[in-house]
Design an enzyme around this catalytic site. Sequence first.
Site, short mmCIF file in Angstrom:
data_model
loop_
_atom_site.label_atom_id
_atom_site.label_comp_id
_atom_site.label_asym_id
_atom_site.label_seq_id
_atom_site.Cartn_x
_atom_site.Cartn_y
_atom_site.Cartn_z
N TRP B 100 0.82 -1.21 0.00
CA TRP B 100 0.00 0.00 0.00
C TRP B 100 0.85 1.26 0.00
O TRP B 100 0.54 2.22 -0.70
CB TRP B 100 -0.98 -0.03 1.17
CG TRP B 100 -1.79 -1.29 1.15
CD1 TRP B 100 -1.76 -2.31 2.05
CD2 TRP B 100 -2.71 -1.70 0.12
NE1 TRP B 100 -2.61 -3.31 1.66
CE2 TRP B 100 -3.21 -2.97 0.48
CE3 TRP B 100 -3.17 -1.12 -1.06
CZ2 TRP B 100 -4.13 -3.67 -0.28
CZ3 TRP B 100 -4.09 -1.81 -1.84
CH2 TRP B 100 -4.56 -3.07 -1.45
N ASP B 167 -2.14 6.54 6.40
CA ASP B 167 -3.12 5.57 5.90
C ASP B 167 -3.38 4.59 7.03
O ASP B 167 -2.53 3.76 7.36
CB ASP B 167 -2.55 4.86 4.67
CG ASP B 167 -3.46 3.75 4.14
OD1 ASP B 167 -4.52 3.49 4.75
OD2 ASP B 167 -3.10 3.14 3.11
N LYS B 191 -12.69 -2.35 6.86
CA LYS B 191 -12.09 -3.22 7.86
C LYS B 191 -12.80 -2.97 9.20
O LYS B 191 -13.73 -3.70 9.54
CB LYS B 191 -10.58 -3.00 7.97
CG LYS B 191 -9.81 -3.66 6.81
CD LYS B 191 -9.51 -2.70 5.71
CE LYS B 191 -8.34 -3.08 4.84
NZ LYS B 191 -8.61 -3.96 3.72
C1 LIG Z 1 -3.48 -0.26 4.34
C2 LIG Z 1 -4.33 -0.20 3.11
N1 LIG Z 1 -4.30 0.90 2.35
C3 LIG Z 1 -5.04 1.02 1.22
C4 LIG Z 1 -5.87 0.01 0.80
C5 LIG Z 1 -6.67 0.19 -0.46
O1 LIG Z 1 -8.00 0.43 -0.10
P1 LIG Z 1 -9.15 0.58 -1.20
O2 LIG Z 1 -9.36 -0.77 -1.78
O3 LIG Z 1 -10.32 1.06 -0.38
O4 LIG Z 1 -8.72 1.57 -2.21
C6 LIG Z 1 -5.95 -1.15 1.58
C7 LIG Z 1 -6.86 -2.23 1.14
O5 LIG Z 1 -6.96 -3.27 1.71
C8 LIG Z 1 -5.17 -1.26 2.74
O6 LIG Z 1 -5.21 -2.36 3.50
#
Ligand SMILES: Cc1ncc(COP(=O)(O)O)c(C=O)c1O
Lengths: 354, 354
Positions: B100, B167, B191
């Site tokens: 991520w 994040d 989550k």
């Molecule tokens: C830490 C983290 N950041 C970003 C994301 C991406 O999220 P999204 O699918 O809502 O764009 C995730 C998805 O699991 C994640 O676990």
Amino acid sequence: MKKHNFSAGPSILPQEVLQQASQAVIDYNNEGLSLIEISHRSKAFVDIMEQARALVIELLGLEGKGYKALFLQGGASTQFLMTAMNLLETKAGYVNTGAWSGKAIKEAQKVGNIVEIASSSDANFNYIPKGFEVPSDLDYLHITSNNTIFGTQFKSFPTTSVPLVCDMSSDIFSRAIDYSKFDLIYAGAQKNMGPAGTTLVVVKEDILGKVTRNIPSILDYQKHIGAGSMFNTPPVFAVYTSMLTLEWLKKEGGLEAIEKENEKKATLMYSEIDLNPLFKGFAATEDRSPMNATFNLVNENLKETFDTMLKEAGISGVNGHRSVGGYRASMYNALPLASVQALVEVMSELENKA
Amino acid sequence: MKKHNFSAGPSILPQEVLQQASQAVIDYNNEGLSLIEISHRSKAFVDIMEQARALVIELLGLEGKGYKALFLQGGASTQFLMTAMNLLETKAGYVNTGAWSGKAIKEAQKVGNIVEIASSSDANFNYIPKGFEVPSDLDYLHITSNNTIFGTQFKSFPTTSVPLVCDMSSDIFSRAIDYSKFDLIYAGAQKNMGPAGTTLVVVKEDILGKVTRNIPSILDYQKHIGAGSMFNTPPVFAVYTSMLTLEWLKKEGGLEAIEKENEKKATLMYSEIDLNPLFKGFAATEDRSPMNATFNLVNENLKETFDTMLKEAGISGVNGHRSVGGYRASMYNALPLASVQALVEVMSELENKA
Ligand SMILES: Cc1ncc(COP(=O)(O)O)c(C=O)c1O
Ligand SMILES: Cc1ncc(COP(=O)(O)O)c(C=O)c1O
Ligand SMILES: [Mg+2]
Ligand SMILES: [Mg+2]
Ligand SMILES: [Mg+2]
Ligand SMILES: [Mg+2]
């Protein structure tokens, strides 16, 4: 008691869709898990996404014609930006039919050069501009097929040599037209397709990949296509409920059948507006939208009485948009004829009283 | 039978929340309309949005500290772009803890100049970098508090003179920390907060409005704040279900209480991983995430047996992320201790068998 729901969006959905969606929130397919707590990469959800995408292409008659359907997030408002980011290199043309077109223009102007090809601003957007010329040197022409706020609708579409982009948020899936005239269609789900929270994009793939800018991934149609509309976690509940609504529409007979139903409702509604001396329609007669009928009381003093009568009849959501006032009866696909009958009855009762 | 749901996201929600959300899809508040077919401008929905925003600020202990909470669309992936669009003028720093963070860096690089301040790529991201210096000339420092895929978590946070952006998609609302250390927090709902389809942003207002670029409206935090998180049609169902989950969390005792529960679950889980000779943990011990426990079979030949036993015990969603393999038990707020007990039992049964 279930209300007569004329809300402009989010708006009425078929009762059976609500039942199925509600059940899936508890347990999907007897799998011992709620739809909203399973992985979007599970077979169960991937099947839903693929079924939803396929139904869109099938219902619009676009099979085998080079189109892809995407279920994205961010509303039609995000498409004001994405269309320009993906398609605008030199210059794009916009037809301004008010409110939503205006916002689309404003956002595209942050990306590049925009020309207003035609506008109905001279009459507070109560009509659809016609007979305008479309220059052949545009990257694309953008129109809004149905103006939700003013209650106007394109009945025929400009012939163009350039790609035609259309915001169909408030009338997609409502009529049987030749959808292959359009190169890109977008629509927030929350009128004819499902709950708020997902946005449909239908795009002819061959118009993509032609701009030089480095498009942010989340705004890049090609990235979304490559990922099967799962570039990131999709809005699971909104996609599922949209799929159910599309299945319902197919079962009802598809676009030709629903168009007939919508015409019946619109005819009933506009006849009452015209024949009842207490009301007058807002939009030019030939451009009237079967989706959103906008009208005013001739005598504003009757407002309180009328509003009370509406409330007593269980009629909900007929206030005009805050930017226009008056009344607006939104008659999307899922609205039964009986609801229009109920509204028309209250209007004639008012006439009898007055 | 209800399964033990270890899904990494979308993931388990409290059973009572699912019941209430399901009911609202049929009829909200006995108003004769479904929650998903009413106007987002109705008092009913505006109240929901305001309650959700207020609960976020209250639960995070940020009242009166200059923060605003927003419920947006587009997922955390859209925030990779939005944070840079709103905050990046000259140069921003990123800590790369894998997956991520890497995507966040890639998207921000399309907007401007990015420096990687620290990285754990040298050990396949199985630890959290520590003791790095944060330059004082950055527009902001970006970190990912919990890496969902590798199962690592920041236990303490870098001290910075520059705005700290985080994040928190996979561990927000899971522990009682000083949230005022952060200037901007974002998290996909799917989550600990709700269903997929909405993204939480909590931002200290005074860091905004400092970049010179003309930000597209839909990506502009100030526009969303000005519109009360209703710049356009919000994802009604996802916001409502998030509000219910936040109410549940408050009733459970808030972050301190849930942190204790999460610690119990994590202790049980990691003890089994450590003590059972058939399994080994993936992440460095001191950086282990209580949210996502990643582990592998020492002997891959036992995989089929183990997977069958898991299935028979009704245990769902423990496959490792496709990019890492092995196993991952996600133990978000709503997962009961009993589910971890069930998983641990299967693990020791396997030991007894082997
Ligand atoms: C830490 C983290 N950041 C970003 C994301 C991406 O999220 P999204 O699918 O809502 O764009 C995730 C998805 O699991 C994640 O676990
Ligand atoms: C024609 C049209 N375009 C765009 C929008 C904006 O949609 P959203 O709120 O999903 O961004 C609307 C909303 O009602 C609309 O009617
Ligand atoms: Mg054409
Ligand atoms: Mg009349
Ligand atoms: Mg600070
Ligand atoms: Mg071990």
